[in-house]
Design an enzyme around this catalytic site. Sequence first.
Site, short mmCIF file in Angstrom:
data_model
loop_
_atom_site.label_atom_id
_atom_site.label_comp_id
_atom_site.label_asym_id
_atom_site.label_seq_id
_atom_site.Cartn_x
_atom_site.Cartn_y
_atom_site.Cartn_z
N TRP A 157 9.70 16.00 73.22
CA TRP A 157 10.19 16.30 72.27
C TRP A 157 11.76 16.88 72.39
O TRP A 157 12.28 16.86 72.07
CB TRP A 157 9.79 18.06 71.90
CG TRP A 157 8.63 17.10 71.05
CD1 TRP A 157 6.91 17.82 71.55
CD2 TRP A 157 8.40 16.99 69.99
NE1 TRP A 157 6.18 16.98 70.20
CE2 TRP A 157 7.16 16.64 69.31
CE3 TRP A 157 8.89 16.81 68.72
CZ2 TRP A 157 6.66 16.40 68.09
CZ3 TRP A 157 9.20 16.46 67.39
CH2 TRP A 157 8.13 16.20 67.54
N ASP B 21 12.19 25.87 72.98
CA ASP B 21 11.46 25.44 71.98
C ASP B 21 10.05 25.58 71.96
O ASP B 21 9.66 24.69 73.38
CB ASP B 21 11.63 23.18 71.01
CG ASP B 21 10.57 23.47 70.93
OD1 ASP B 21 10.29 23.68 70.11
OD2 ASP B 21 10.85 21.36 69.74
N LYS C 101 1.28 24.64 64.83
CA LYS C 101 0.57 24.63 65.55
C LYS C 101 -0.38 25.78 66.10
O LYS C 101 -1.39 26.17 66.48
CB LYS C 101 1.23 24.23 67.05
CG LYS C 101 1.06 22.97 67.63
CD LYS C 101 2.78 22.41 66.88
CE LYS C 101 2.78 21.21 67.06
NZ LYS C 101 3.71 20.28 67.00
C1 LIG Z 1 5.16 19.35 66.88
C2 LIG Z 1 6.30 19.99 67.08
C3 LIG Z 1 7.49 19.50 66.91
C4 LIG Z 1 8.47 18.74 65.60
O1 LIG Z 1 8.03 19.78 64.91
P1 LIG Z 1 7.82 19.29 63.67
O2 LIG Z 1 7.81 20.00 62.73
O3 LIG Z 1 7.53 17.80 63.25
O4 LIG Z 1 9.53 18.32 63.24
C5 LIG Z 1 8.76 19.86 67.32
N1 LIG Z 1 8.99 20.39 68.80
C6 LIG Z 1 7.48 20.61 69.29
C7 LIG Z 1 7.41 21.08 71.26
C8 LIG Z 1 6.32 20.05 68.45
O5 LIG Z 1 5.06 20.83 69.68
#
Ligand SMILES: *Cc1c(COP(=O)(O)O)cnc(C)c1O
Length: 274
Positions: free
Chosen positions: A17, A87, A111
């Site tokens: 990511w 993030d 999540k």
């Molecule tokens: C799932 C995830 C994303 C991406 O999210 P999307 O909504 O699919 O773009 C970005 N960063 C992390 C750490 C993630 O777990």
Amino acid sequence: MNLLNGGEADYVVTGAWSKRSVEDAVAYGKINIAASSEAEKFTNVPAYSSWKLNKNAAYLHICTNETINGVEFDGLPESGDVPIVADMSSHILSRPIDVTQYGVIYGGAQKNIGPAGLCIVIVREDLLGKASPLTPAVFNWKTQAENQSMINTPPTYSIYIAGLVFEWLLAQGGVAAIEKVNIAKANLLYDYIDSTDFYVNNVALKNRSRMNIPFFLKDESLNDAFLKGAEANGLLQLKGHRMVGGMRASIYNAMPIEGVQALISYMQAFESAH
Ligand SMILES: *Cc1c(COP(=O)(O)O)cnc(C)c1O
């Protein structure tokens, strides 16, 4: 778009990511890779003392839990006056965090919070108003803050469900209480994986994620049989991301400890059978 505006920023690459974040960021300014664990196949967070930080960076970007690689930060680096942008998509609400240590925290909801389509951004107030003039209003944090996050029509259904999840979480005792459950769940699974040569997790001990636990079978020719048997036992979505291979158990807040116990029972039985 909101912070860089043609300037410079530091990125630390610890998995899939944060690597993708760099790929997007390079279009907006000068991106410096302050540290990377790609050479070690993203199995650790490089020692903070080794990071090559730029004092003129508009921010330092990190991904505090790398979902695909199962790598979680333990503590934060010292970044001086440079705000940390994190993030936290895959571990927000899994443990208490001190928001004052960050300039920006962001994440998708899908999540630990609720359905996809909802995204959370927590911005330190002095970082509002730095957006490039090319930023569309819907993505502009200052415009959104001034309009109670409703400059556009928000995803009402996703927000409603998130509200139910927050109520559920509070009824469990909140983030501090769920952290204890998450620690117990993760310890159970890592302890079992470490107790046998049949399975292996390669992530540095101090960076092992509590949310996403990748593991490999020593004999990878058994992968398909493992997944088939798991599915027959109601244990779904264990196939690792294609970038990493092997298996991955994502044990977010919503997964009870009984789910982890069931997984371990299956893993033990599979090991005995093979
Ligand atoms: C799932 C995830 C994303 C991406 O999210 P999307 O909504 O699919 O773009 C970005 N960063 C992390 C750490 C993630 O777990």
